[in-house]
Each structure stands twice: as C-alpha cells, then as structure tokens.
Design a protein around this motif. Sequence first.
Motif, PDB file in Angstrom:
ATOM      1  N   LYS A 462      72.468  20.248  49.552  1.00 37.43           N
ATOM      2  CA  LYS A 462      71.299  21.102  49.726  1.00 37.43           C
ATOM      3  C   LYS A 462      71.348  22.284  48.764  1.00 37.43           C
ATOM      4  O   LYS A 462      72.398  22.632  48.219  1.00 37.43           O
ATOM      5  N   SER A 475      64.473  29.277  52.550  1.00 34.92           N
ATOM      6  CA  SER A 475      64.123  27.874  52.389  1.00 34.92           C
ATOM      7  C   SER A 475      65.390  27.079  52.120  1.00 34.92           C
ATOM      8  O   SER A 475      66.409  27.620  51.652  1.00 34.92           O
ATOM      9  N   SER A 476      65.316  25.790  52.431  1.00 39.76           N
ATOM     10  CA  SER A 476      66.410  24.853  52.158  1.00 39.76           C
ATOM     11  C   SER A 476      65.789  23.576  51.628  1.00 39.76           C
ATOM     12  O   SER A 476      64.993  22.924  52.321  1.00 39.76           O
ATOM     13  N   VAL A 477      66.113  23.225  50.390  1.00 43.68           N
ATOM     14  CA  VAL A 477      65.487  22.083  49.724  1.00 43.68           C
ATOM     15  C   VAL A 477      66.577  21.149  49.210  1.00 43.68           C
ATOM     16  O   VAL A 477      67.756  21.520  49.091  1.00 43.68           O
ATOM     17  N   PHE A 509      61.306  22.133  42.795  1.00 47.51           N
ATOM     18  CA  PHE A 509      60.950  22.283  44.202  1.00 47.51           C
ATOM     19  C   PHE A 509      59.971  23.437  44.368  1.00 47.51           C
ATOM     20  O   PHE A 509      60.046  24.448  43.651  1.00 47.51           O
ATOM     21  N   LEU A 511      59.159  26.285  46.819  1.00 49.48           N
ATOM     22  CA  LEU A 511      59.860  26.997  47.878  1.00 49.48           C
ATOM     23  C   LEU A 511      58.964  27.318  49.068  1.00 49.48           C
ATOM     24  O   LEU A 511      59.469  27.613  50.152  1.00 49.48           O
ATOM     25  N   GLY A 514      58.829  23.568  50.579  1.00 46.82           N
ATOM     26  CA  GLY A 514      60.098  22.869  50.594  1.00 46.82           C
ATOM     27  C   GLY A 514      60.037  21.461  50.058  1.00 46.82           C
ATOM     28  O   GLY A 514      61.005  20.700  50.202  1.00 46.82           O
ATOM     29  N   SER A 515      58.939  21.096  49.415  1.00 48.08           N
ATOM     30  CA  SER A 515      58.767  19.741  48.900  1.00 48.08           C
ATOM     31  C   SER A 515      59.137  19.680  47.422  1.00 48.08           C
ATOM     32  O   SER A 515      59.210  20.710  46.730  1.00 48.08           O
ATOM     33  N   SER A 516      59.338  18.462  46.947  1.00 50.21           N
ATOM     34  CA  SER A 516      59.685  18.232  45.542  1.00 50.21           C
ATOM     35  C   SER A 516      58.414  18.087  44.716  1.00 50.21           C
ATOM     36  O   SER A 516      57.534  17.287  45.047  1.00 50.21           O
TER      37      SER A 516
END
Length: 656
Positions: A462, A475-477, A509, A511, A514-516
């Motif tokens: 992550k 956030s965590s992506v 990403f 932020l 949180g999506s690519s």
Amino acid sequence: MAEEELAAFRESWKEELTSKNDEERLVCAPSSDVPSQSGQGDLRKRYFEDSKYLNTADSTSKLTERECTDDASDTEDQPEYVSIARSLLDGRTSPLLDRIQEERTRRKRQYQNTTNACSKSLQQKQKQQQQQPQRKVKKEEELLDQLIQDLNEVNDIPFFDIELPYELALKIFRNLNCTELGRCAQVSRAWRVLAEDGVLWFKMCRGEGYHQEASVSDSPCWKSTLRDCRNSAKTVRSNWKNRVGSISQLQFELGKVLCDVSSCDSFVLAGYTSGDVRLWDTLHWDSTASFLKINSLSANSVPRPQVSHVQVNSSVAAAAYEDGCVDLWSTETGGEPLLHYQSPERPQALALGPDSPSLGSAAGPHVRLDSTDDRGYWRTLCRAQLPKTVESLVLVPGRGQQGPLAALSAGDAVYLLDPREEEPRTLHSVYGHPVTCLDASDYQVALGVKRTGWAMHDRGNKIHVYSLETGKPVSSVGDSLGDFTCINLRDSPPHLLVCGNKDRRVRVFDLRSGSSVASLYGHHLGVTSVQIDDWKIVSGGGEGLVCVWEMRMGSKLWEMHNRHPVRHVNFNSSTLVTANIPDDKSPRGACITDDDLTAHRRHRGVICHYDFSEDALSQDHILPICRSDYIESSGYNYNIGLTVPYDRLPGAHPSL
C-alpha cells in the motif's frame, strides 16, 4: 376609491406629456427667437454624441428644423399612445435615462466651471511670470483641457441603460475569459477599450503560469504577450510529443564513475568516485562546469573519498562524502564551501529545502538540520537521534518563515522532525511493515509500505498518505504484489500521486477517490524514478530505459535507452534531465591509471539533457560533434565530422 386614483394618475400623465411636447417645440424652434435655446441644443447634441456608446447611428440623430416643426404639430392632435410610442422610438425607454441626461448636463457645467477656474489661474501665473513665453502657457491650457476631457470620457462605461464607473466595470470584466473578452470587445468602442485593458490581460497571463515575477509595466501589450506565450507552449508541447529538440550529454573527465546526480531549475550537480563535484548551468550547456572546491580534510586524504549524495536548489549545492564530511556551496560563486561539518558515520541521506536555504543530513540514526539566520549565516537548528538507521530524508516544501520540517523513514516507522519540538514525532509505525519509499508536498506525506507474512491477505502493498496538519491518514491507495520503489508527490498535479513499482508498472492515483487513474507497463526490471505533470509522465527503469507517456491516452510517446539504471528524472516545461548511474562504483578495469580510458566508457554512467524549446534547433544548440568544419584535427576525443546534416564546409554558399 381606486377609480378616483386612476383618474388622477391619468390627468397627471397627460400634463407630463403636454409639458414634454412643449419642450420639444422649443427645441425645434429657431435659435434667434428664444435666447435660452442654446443650452437645450447643446444638451440634445450631447445626448446624441453619447449615444454612440450604445451603438446608435449619428446620421439618424440629426433632424432638420422643418421636420421637427411638423412632428411637433402632429403630436398635438395625436392620441396619448402615439406620443408614448414616439418617445420610445426617440430612445427614452425609462425615467432613468432622463436622470442620466440631467447628470451629464450637470457634469458639463461643472467641467466648464473647472475649465474657467483653471484658465483664470493660468492667467494669474502668466502675469506673475513674465519671462515665460505665451505659447507655452497656451500649450499647458490645451493639455490640461485635453486631460480633463479624457478623464470625463473614460470615467463612465455604458452598461445597457445605466452607466458604471470604470473601476467597477473593470471588476466585472475580470470574471471573463479570453473568449468572452473578445466577444465583449465587439459590442462598442467603450467596451473594446475596457476589454483590452492591460491589467486584465496581465492578471490572466500570470494566472496561466507565465511571467510570475513580472510587473504590469514590463510589457506594452499583455494581450500580445499572452498570445505569444500560448503559441510557444503549444510548440513546446508538440516538440515533446514528437521528440524534436536537442540532446546533450554532460560529461566531466574520462575515468570518473558517476555516483549521484541532482538537478533544479537550470542547475545540474554531479558527484564522482574521484571525490570531485561539478555544477552545470544548462541554459548554456556547452559552457564549462563550475568548479566546486572540496574541503581540505577530504582533499588531503589518500585516496580521496567518494561522493555518496548530492543535492542542489536554486541558491545552494550540497555534497556528502563517504568519510562523513558534508560540504555546501553557493551556486552563484562556487569556489570554497560556505558550510562544512563532519558526521559521526557515513551519511545515509541528504536533503535540501526546495524553496528555502535549509540542509538536512542523516548518518546512521543521527539527524542534523541546518539553516540560515536573519543575517545569512548558517546555524545548526537541531540534532536528533532515532531508534533505527535513517534510510530516507525529505524536507517539506513551502515552509517559508516557519523553519524547516523534515520527514524521515527508519525501518518500519516514519518520523517528523521539527526544530521547535524537543523530540521527533511519530507519524506512522507498523511492526513488520518496512517503508520502501517516501515523499512530501506542502501539506501531505506519502510513503510506500511493504506487507509481509500475515499481512499479505490485505491485497498486497500500500501507499499511505498522511496530513501534516492533523498527523492522521488521509488516503490509502494501491494493492500491488510488488514493492513500491519510488513516489513523486511534490511535483504532481493537485490530488494526484504517481509511483513506480517492481512489478514493472507506473501507476497514477487520485487521492480524493483512492482509485487508479492510469497503469502503464514498460520497465521489465522495475521502475526506479518517475515524474508527472498535467498531461505527460516520464519514467525511468532499472534496465536504463527512459519512457515518455501521455497520461490521457495511456500510450507511450517515445523512449530512450542508455546503459545502467535511471536513478534521476527531472523535467520542466521545456527541458528534461536524466541520469544513468551504475550500481558498481569500482568496475573491473576502470582505474584512472589505465591507458585506454575509452574502453571503459560503458562503466561511467551518463547524464542526458533534452531541450524541447523553440530555439533548440538553432546552430548553438547542435552538439559540437555535429558542427565540424573539417579544419580541426581529428583526435582521441571523438571529434568526428559528420557529412550531413549540420556540417559547415569552408567556402560553401551561405544558404547551404
């Protein structure tokens, strides 16, 4: 009761219309009959002169005396609704216009009184100063009258059926873009003057990122300046996509192996295994590199220590050596170091403030922060010791007068070091999850975490983003099985983050969600460095490949290959700097005492500078190897003259 009020209103309306008809009859009468008609004629003339701002024709505003008399006689016998329609056709659409006309008359009288007062004062000065010529006084009167007249003309701007002060109208036009300003300039002459105001276009030019340090008086026409900047940016963008420009290699001396590279703005700093540090100014790439003298302690040691880390910003350059010494120079003067100190161990990390004169270094668990005081002298702000060895160090940009703030990673924890606090503050710490990469922006810190063992069920590795204000995760992506090797948060557009991974992919990403946004596959030995702007991505891999991607389409525009991994990538709007640094600093047969130094060129690493600006195709930007005139003697330094396309033959026609 209502009927009586309606009848009274009708009677008052009739009286008002009758009085208006009498005024029109007086206006149309000959000037010799009524002495006071000159003021009314001037008022009517002023009305039709001002009506040019409302795009009405002057030719239709002049009636003959006979036609006016006939119209006045006809209105006496016409019904009330016909007179109302005629007043609408004459332009009197509302009582507000009558008030505007009265205000114009008042201003005209005030202007005449001011002019008379000025003329009287000028006559008195003329009597007191007999030595000044009469022509000069008349010229001053004319200039003063013209100045007051110009101020009265541009003071009010017509907006439909009202008039606004120029400053208020300018504030309204500030909310428009270029296209809307162009449309407003076609409405009338007054609107055109307002739409082409230099302050509007100056702020619009700065708002788009051009000439940030300029003032309003630096350009005679900011509208043309903005147009030229946009055309230049369009050309540079096309050159980026088509790889049109100049490519140069920044080399120092034969036999020196490249250790580390850093670049900022137009400066490129490189450190070598011989202990030498060299600084280039890429604005004039074929100029000799600035010589930065090493400290006396490292210079007298035999053999001289290698350079382990280098950093540069717009004002200072720093280098750390294997023996623990740290030197700092000025990019303007060079020469002797401004600051020198000895670390207890070999430096593991070195960082400079992107926009402030501050220096941070880490040697083992020891951390040190230095900065300048109010008088420009370098002072040590704080020293700290962490539980584990520091692996990476980043100084947070945009601190200004608050002082430097450092983000450090040591093992599986990330700390924030503020000189105003007694101890480092723990930002992130998870046992058994080491931190692989680290970067910071003005308000956030991003770090890549490697998950092992029992944590692998959480969908892989992550990237955690923390807020500097609250110290809490934002956030965590990412959910990759490979380790994240590099992160670039500082140079990324707002709300975007770009990173590289060992799984050969470059990811972008968002932020907020949180999506690519993008996932690009291109480096079979993993991604080692990456950077992004609003439309392109530049990445470097362990195989020595530099790739340029278009983010919207997700396609590769072009690529360049050199030996050794790409450890440094930095670009701006028109230039790109890449550095291929070898992992083996002491290759076999690469000693400087060897006779054939060119046989080991593949071991030394290379620094490439790409220039995509408009003038990159000029003669000064062509590599010297391509500018041979067949007069120089061919030697050992690859001075090869190419036949086409840039050779200059002696005695050839200038057009060739």
